[in-house]
Design a protein around this motif. Structure first.
Motif, PDB file in Angstrom:
ATOM      1  N   PRO A   1       0.740  -1.242  -0.051  1.00 50.63           N
ATOM      2  CA  PRO A   1      -0.132  -0.128  -0.049  1.00 50.63           C
ATOM      3  C   PRO A   1       0.722   1.187   0.033  1.00 50.63           C
ATOM      4  CG  PRO A   1      -0.109  -1.050   2.309  1.00 50.63           C
ATOM      5  CD  PRO A   1       0.813  -1.876   1.270  1.00 50.63           C
ATOM      6  N   HIS A   2       0.820   1.997  -1.003  1.00 53.58           N
ATOM      7  CA  HIS A   2       1.656   3.199  -1.279  1.00 53.58           C
ATOM      8  C   HIS A   2       0.612   4.369  -1.821  1.00 53.58           C
ATOM      9  CE1 HIS A   2       1.699   1.207  -4.802  1.00 53.58           C
ATOM     10  NE2 HIS A   2       1.966   2.319  -5.532  1.00 53.58           N
ATOM     11  N   HIS A   3       1.371   5.553  -1.889  1.00 53.04           N
ATOM     12  CA  HIS A   3       0.944   6.757  -2.607  1.00 53.04           C
ATOM     13  C   HIS A   3       1.959   7.689  -3.055  1.00 53.04           C
ATOM     14  CE1 HIS A   3      -1.663  10.175  -3.705  1.00 53.04           C
ATOM     15  NE2 HIS A   3      -0.860  11.000  -2.961  1.00 53.04           N
ATOM     16  N   TYR A   4       1.881   8.051  -4.510  1.00 56.10           N
ATOM     17  CA  TYR A   4       2.870   8.831  -5.031  1.00 56.10           C
ATOM     18  C   TYR A   4       2.477  10.349  -4.758  1.00 56.10           C
ATOM     19  CZ  TYR A   4       5.342  11.313  -8.551  1.00 56.10           C
ATOM     20  OH  TYR A   4       6.258  12.332  -9.441  1.00 56.10           O
ATOM     21  N   LEU A   5       3.100  10.833  -4.096  1.00 60.91           N
ATOM     22  CA  LEU A   5       2.965  12.476  -3.868  1.00 60.91           C
ATOM     23  C   LEU A   5       2.698  13.359  -4.999  1.00 60.91           C
ATOM     24  CD1 LEU A   5       4.848  12.603  -0.524  1.00 60.91           C
ATOM     25  CD2 LEU A   5       2.408  12.210  -0.907  1.00 60.91           C
ATOM     26  N   GLY A   6       3.150  13.075  -6.221  1.00 61.54           N
ATOM     27  CA  GLY A   6       3.264  13.750  -7.157  1.00 61.54           C
ATOM     28  C   GLY A   6       2.060  14.279  -8.127  1.00 61.54           C
ATOM     29  N   ASP A   7       0.852  13.845  -7.422  1.00 56.11           N
ATOM     30  CA  ASP A   7      -0.385  14.322  -7.910  1.00 56.11           C
ATOM     31  C   ASP A   7      -1.298  15.281  -7.260  1.00 56.11           C
ATOM     32  OD1 ASP A   7      -1.479  13.027  -5.637  1.00 56.11           O
ATOM     33  OD2 ASP A   7      -2.542  11.473  -6.818  1.00 56.11           O
ATOM     34  N   GLU A   8      -0.220  16.192  -6.232  1.00 61.15           N
ATOM     35  CA  GLU A   8      -0.616  17.233  -5.530  1.00 61.15           C
ATOM     36  C   GLU A   8      -1.572  16.972  -4.411  1.00 61.15           C
ATOM     37  OE1 GLU A   8       0.766  20.302  -6.222  1.00 61.15           O
ATOM     38  OE2 GLU A   8       2.026  19.204  -7.848  1.00 61.15           O
ATOM     39  N   ARG A   9      -1.955  15.773  -4.122  1.00 57.10           N
ATOM     40  CA  ARG A   9      -2.954  15.573  -2.995  1.00 57.10           C
ATOM     41  C   ARG A   9      -2.172  14.724  -2.253  1.00 57.10           C
ATOM     42  NH1 ARG A   9      -6.316  10.827  -4.695  1.00 57.10           N
ATOM     43  NH2 ARG A   9      -5.442  10.385  -6.464  1.00 57.10           N
ATOM     44  N   PHE A  10      -2.633  14.692  -0.792  1.00 67.85           N
ATOM     45  CA  PHE A  10      -2.103  13.764   0.282  1.00 67.85           C
ATOM     46  C   PHE A  10      -2.862  12.681   0.586  1.00 67.85           C
ATOM     47  CE2 PHE A  10      -0.936  12.333   4.623  1.00 67.85           C
ATOM     48  CZ  PHE A  10       0.034  12.146   4.221  1.00 67.85           C
ATOM     49  N   ILE A  11      -2.598  11.478   0.393  1.00 65.55           N
ATOM     50  CA  ILE A  11      -3.149  10.388   0.824  1.00 65.55           C
ATOM     51  C   ILE A  11      -2.303   9.494   1.973  1.00 65.55           C
ATOM     52  CG2 ILE A  11      -4.332   7.959   0.443  1.00 65.55           C
ATOM     53  CD1 ILE A  11      -4.890   9.450  -2.579  1.00 65.55           C
ATOM     54  N   ASP A  12      -2.634   9.457   2.987  1.00 62.45           N
ATOM     55  CA  ASP A  12      -2.053   8.775   4.038  1.00 62.45           C
ATOM     56  C   ASP A  12      -1.872   7.325   3.864  1.00 62.45           C
ATOM     57  OD1 ASP A  12      -0.104   8.899   6.455  1.00 62.45           O
ATOM     58  OD2 ASP A  12      -1.840   8.600   7.743  1.00 62.45           O
TER      59      ASP A  12
END
Length: 140
Positions: A62-73
């Motif tokens: 489970p991960h999220h790339y921060l490059g899309d301008e929104r923050f998902i924890d």
């Protein structure tokens, strides 16, 4: 005291670094740690994002790339610079010196076999040593 582990690869292609990042991230998650992966550039961050989805057929990290301008924890964050929300383990795939080290309990440096990567890795080793951090080297 911050512990910094250097993982030295015998290969110098992106897939080797991303495979190492997936394995190290999985190990950190299993130990209950959150992970921030610092990528070299947007292209590498997107490749890392894809690898974390497909690393193992039977699971996903489970991960999220921060490059899309929104923050998902998410337990694993990918970005180009350390976000204020990051903590736990910093996994550096880039050739840049990571910032915000006080947020982390451990730093993992993945160094491939390219001359530039090895040279910049040596400079980061010296920087960490001057800071008095605990250093370990692992050959992969």
């Amino acid at each position: 005291m911050l512990r910094v582990d250097f993982y030295l690869l015998t290969q110098h292609h992106l897939d080797a670094r991303l495979l190492a990042a997936c394995r190290l991230s999985q190990k950190a998650l299993q130990a209950g740690q959150r992970v921030f992966i610092q990528a070299e550039d947007h292209s590498e961050a997107l490749a890392c994002d894809e690898w974390l989805w497909t690393f193992k057929a039977e699971s996903f990290l489970p991960h999220h790339y921060l490059g899309d301008e929104r923050f998902i924890d998410a337990p694993i964050l990918i970005g180009l610079a350390t976000p204020p929300q990051a903590d736990g383990v910093l996994l550096n795939l880039s050739t840049r010196q990571p910032q915000g080290l006080a947020q982390f309990s451990r730093v993992l440096e993945v160094i491939d076999n390219a001359d530039t990567s090895k040279h910049k890795g040596r400079l980061r080793w010296q920087h960490y040593k001057q800071q008095g951090f605990l250093l370990e080297k692992h050959d992969l």
